[in-house]
Design a protein around this motif. Structure first.
Motif, PDB file in Angstrom:
ATOM      1  N   ILE A 211       0.836  -1.202   0.000  1.00 46.39           N
ATOM      2  CA  ILE A 211       0.000   0.000   0.000  1.00 46.39           C
ATOM      3  C   ILE A 211       0.866   1.245   0.000  1.00 46.39           C
ATOM      4  O   ILE A 211       1.750   1.402   0.847  1.00 46.39           O
ATOM      5  CB  ILE A 211      -0.937   0.021   1.230  1.00 46.39           C
ATOM      6  CG1 ILE A 211      -1.867  -1.200   1.216  1.00 46.39           C
ATOM      7  CG2 ILE A 211      -1.759   1.312   1.268  1.00 46.39           C
ATOM      8  CD1 ILE A 211      -2.647  -1.393   2.503  1.00 46.39           C
ATOM      9  N   VAL A 212       0.622   2.119  -0.968  1.00 46.44           N
ATOM     10  CA  VAL A 212       1.271   3.421  -1.035  1.00 46.44           C
ATOM     11  C   VAL A 212       0.212   4.475  -0.744  1.00 46.44           C
ATOM     12  O   VAL A 212      -0.853   4.485  -1.365  1.00 46.44           O
ATOM     13  CB  VAL A 212       1.888   3.682  -2.428  1.00 46.44           C
ATOM     14  CG1 VAL A 212       2.484   5.086  -2.495  1.00 46.44           C
ATOM     15  CG2 VAL A 212       2.940   2.633  -2.749  1.00 46.44           C
ATOM     16  N   ALA A 213       0.469   5.352   0.217  1.00 45.68           N
ATOM     17  CA  ALA A 213      -0.498   6.379   0.586  1.00 45.68           C
ATOM     18  C   ALA A 213       0.095   7.768   0.380  1.00 45.68           C
ATOM     19  O   ALA A 213       1.239   8.027   0.765  1.00 45.68           O
ATOM     20  CB  ALA A 213      -0.929   6.210   2.039  1.00 45.68           C
ATOM     21  N   ILE A 214      -0.693   8.660  -0.233  1.00 46.10           N
ATOM     22  CA  ILE A 214      -0.277  10.044  -0.478  1.00 46.10           C
ATOM     23  C   ILE A 214      -1.280  10.974   0.190  1.00 46.10           C
ATOM     24  O   ILE A 214      -2.473  10.937  -0.119  1.00 46.10           O
ATOM     25  CB  ILE A 214      -0.229  10.351  -1.992  1.00 46.10           C
ATOM     26  CG1 ILE A 214       0.611   9.306  -2.732  1.00 46.10           C
ATOM     27  CG2 ILE A 214       0.315  11.747  -2.236  1.00 46.10           C
ATOM     28  CD1 ILE A 214       0.477   9.374  -4.242  1.00 46.10           C
ATOM     29  N   ASN A 215      -0.793  11.801   1.118  1.00 43.28           N
ATOM     30  CA  ASN A 215      -1.687  12.717   1.822  1.00 43.28           C
ATOM     31  C   ASN A 215      -0.858  13.873   2.396  1.00 43.28           C
ATOM     32  O   ASN A 215       0.269  13.656   2.853  1.00 43.28           O
ATOM     33  CB  ASN A 215      -2.446  11.992   2.951  1.00 43.28           C
ATOM     34  CG  ASN A 215      -3.694  12.720   3.374  1.00 43.28           C
ATOM     35  OD1 ASN A 215      -3.627  13.818   3.941  1.00 43.28           O
ATOM     36  ND2 ASN A 215      -4.848  12.119   3.117  1.00 43.28           N
ATOM     37  N   LYS A 216      -1.418  15.066   2.381  1.00 43.06           N
ATOM     38  CA  LYS A 216      -0.666  16.222   2.888  1.00 43.06           C
ATOM     39  C   LYS A 216      -0.667  16.297   4.413  1.00 43.06           C
ATOM     40  O   LYS A 216       0.144  17.009   5.009  1.00 43.06           O
ATOM     41  CB  LYS A 216      -1.227  17.516   2.308  1.00 43.06           C
ATOM     42  CG  LYS A 216      -2.657  17.839   2.710  1.00 43.06           C
ATOM     43  CD  LYS A 216      -3.117  19.117   2.031  1.00 43.06           C
ATOM     44  CE  LYS A 216      -4.556  19.464   2.420  1.00 43.06           C
ATOM     45  NZ  LYS A 216      -5.027  20.689   1.739  1.00 43.06           N
ATOM     46  N   ASP A 217      -1.575  15.521   5.049  1.00 44.92           N
ATOM     47  CA  ASP A 217      -1.645  15.489   6.511  1.00 44.92           C
ATOM     48  C   ASP A 217      -0.790  14.342   7.028  1.00 44.92           C
ATOM     49  O   ASP A 217      -1.121  13.180   6.840  1.00 44.92           O
ATOM     50  CB  ASP A 217      -3.104  15.317   6.954  1.00 44.92           C
ATOM     51  CG  ASP A 217      -3.241  15.257   8.477  1.00 44.92           C
ATOM     52  OD1 ASP A 217      -2.236  15.467   9.185  1.00 44.92           O
ATOM     53  OD2 ASP A 217      -4.369  14.983   8.950  1.00 44.92           O
ATOM     54  N   GLU A 218       0.305  14.667   7.668  1.00 49.16           N
ATOM     55  CA  GLU A 218       1.227  13.616   8.133  1.00 49.16           C
ATOM     56  C   GLU A 218       0.618  12.748   9.222  1.00 49.16           C
ATOM     57  O   GLU A 218       1.141  11.665   9.519  1.00 49.16           O
ATOM     58  CB  GLU A 218       2.532  14.236   8.632  1.00 49.16           C
ATOM     59  CG  GLU A 218       2.377  15.147   9.835  1.00 49.16           C
ATOM     60  CD  GLU A 218       3.694  15.759  10.270  1.00 49.16           C
ATOM     61  OE1 GLU A 218       3.772  16.238  11.413  1.00 49.16           O
ATOM     62  OE2 GLU A 218       4.646  15.755   9.441  1.00 49.16           O
ATOM     63  N   ASP A 219      -0.494  13.192   9.817  1.00 47.33           N
ATOM     64  CA  ASP A 219      -1.173  12.397  10.845  1.00 47.33           C
ATOM     65  C   ASP A 219      -2.386  11.652  10.300  1.00 47.33           C
ATOM     66  O   ASP A 219      -3.186  11.106  11.081  1.00 47.33           O
ATOM     67  CB  ASP A 219      -1.625  13.308  12.000  1.00 47.33           C
ATOM     68  CG  ASP A 219      -0.447  13.938  12.734  1.00 47.33           C
ATOM     69  OD1 ASP A 219       0.561  13.232  12.938  1.00 47.33           O
ATOM     70  OD2 ASP A 219      -0.534  15.134  13.081  1.00 47.33           O
ATOM     71  N   ALA A 220      -2.544  11.607   8.991  1.00 43.93           N
ATOM     72  CA  ALA A 220      -3.702  10.932   8.391  1.00 43.93           C
ATOM     73  C   ALA A 220      -3.699   9.448   8.768  1.00 43.93           C
ATOM     74  O   ALA A 220      -2.660   8.777   8.689  1.00 43.93           O
ATOM     75  CB  ALA A 220      -3.664  11.083   6.876  1.00 43.93           C
TER      76      ALA A 220
END
Length: 311
Positions: free
Chosen positions: A272-281
């Protein structure tokens, strides 16, 4: 120990989740027999995997398949009945269990033995915990796609054709017509690569980046509920508790926060690769590789690099 497998096909090939049941039987160290209905080519393909097959040509829908499988269970008296966790199996499994007074466990992701007992493991509470279940007597089990490897061809174990009479009153509903959108042909459950977009994509225009990356990788597009409700993509692409349960080799989550309703549907993914601007997502708790940043900046770079790699 005896196991009866219900094998599904889509008219062209055997469903991958059904093929995995053959290795589930090996995990149980059981003697397996497969039941295939309505598709002789599928019966021959399954027999080539080293498991004897019972072929019945009379069942075509949920009611008739339930009647045929119930009769087969009664005649063969297996210790476990295994079905892939498909929409059809979710209808059939509880019906068989109720008619034969058997235990039923759905969405199983693991099978093991301990002290002579079989333990069925399944996610609960939106996948936040795993529970182990024992069943007294024969168990009817639906197995989540991706829980076992697909088997390889071995020696042909043979196909036995069988006639099972179906009572007229067994058919409770009759399908008179089927309307199917082209987009409903999306096969998320069988996909090896899925690129999914969430609310964080921001707009329908930005969601096109998800589609482009999926196309470059030769994968399928997935989505969470918000993009579907906003009309960015059809409901056939929804991954999660109220959508499809998937287990691809690669799952790329773009702008997805990681709500339990979604992650419960993709937790079986191999990588799983996850991309999100919230480092706490929360999605990062499920990810093998986490990328912190604006997804609309990162996806164009990924697309360009993937194109170079393919060239």
């Amino acid at each position: 120990m005896k196991a009866l497998l219900f094998i599904e096909s889509n008219g062209e090939k055997v469903l991958g989740g059904s093929l995995e049941l053959i290795n589930a039987v090996k995990a149980l160290d059981a003697d397996g027999t497969a039941l295939v209905a309505g598709d002789r080519a599928a019966a021959d393909a399954v027999a080539d995997l080293g498991i004897p097959v019972i072929f019945v040509d009379t069942a075509t829908d949920c009611d008739t398949l339930t009647a045929v499988l119930s009769e087969t269970v009664k005649e063969n008296d297996p210790d476990v009945v295994l079905l892939a966790n498909t929409a059809l199996a979710k209808d059939i499994a509880p019906r068989i269990a109720a008619r034969q007074d058997l235990g039923c466990v759905s969405d199983v992701t693991g099978i093991s033995k301990a002290d002579g007992k079989v333990i069925y493991t399944r996610p609960a509470y939106n996948g936040s915990i795993l529970e182990n279940i024992e069943v007294e007597g024969t168990a009817v089990i639906t197995v989540r796609n991706g829980s076992f490897e697909k088997p390889e061809d071995t020696s042909n174990a043979g196909v036995t054709e069988k006639k099972i009479e179906i009572a007229d009153d067994a058919v409770k509903a009759k399908i008179v017509d089927t309307v199917k959108e082209i987009t409903e042909s999306v096969n998320l459950e069988e996909a090896e690569i899925i690129v999914s977009g969430g609310r964080g994509m921001g707009s329908a225009e930005n969601f096109e980046l998800v589609k482009e990356l999926a196309s470059v990788l030769g994968g399928v597009v997935g989505a969470t509920r918000p993009p579907i409700e906003d009309g960015w993509i059809s409901r056939a692409h929804q991954v999660g508790q109220s959508g499809k349960i998937v287990a691809p080799k690669l799952y790329i989550a773009c702008g997805i926060s990681g709500a339990a309703q979604h992650t419960s549907g993709m937790m079986g993914s191999n990588y799983i690769v996850a991309i999100n601007k919230d480092e706490d997502a929360p999605i990062f708790e499920s990810a093998n590789l986490s990328i912190v940043g604006n997804v609309t900046d990162i996806l164009p770079v990924m697309i360009e690099e993937m194109k170079k790699a393919k060239a």
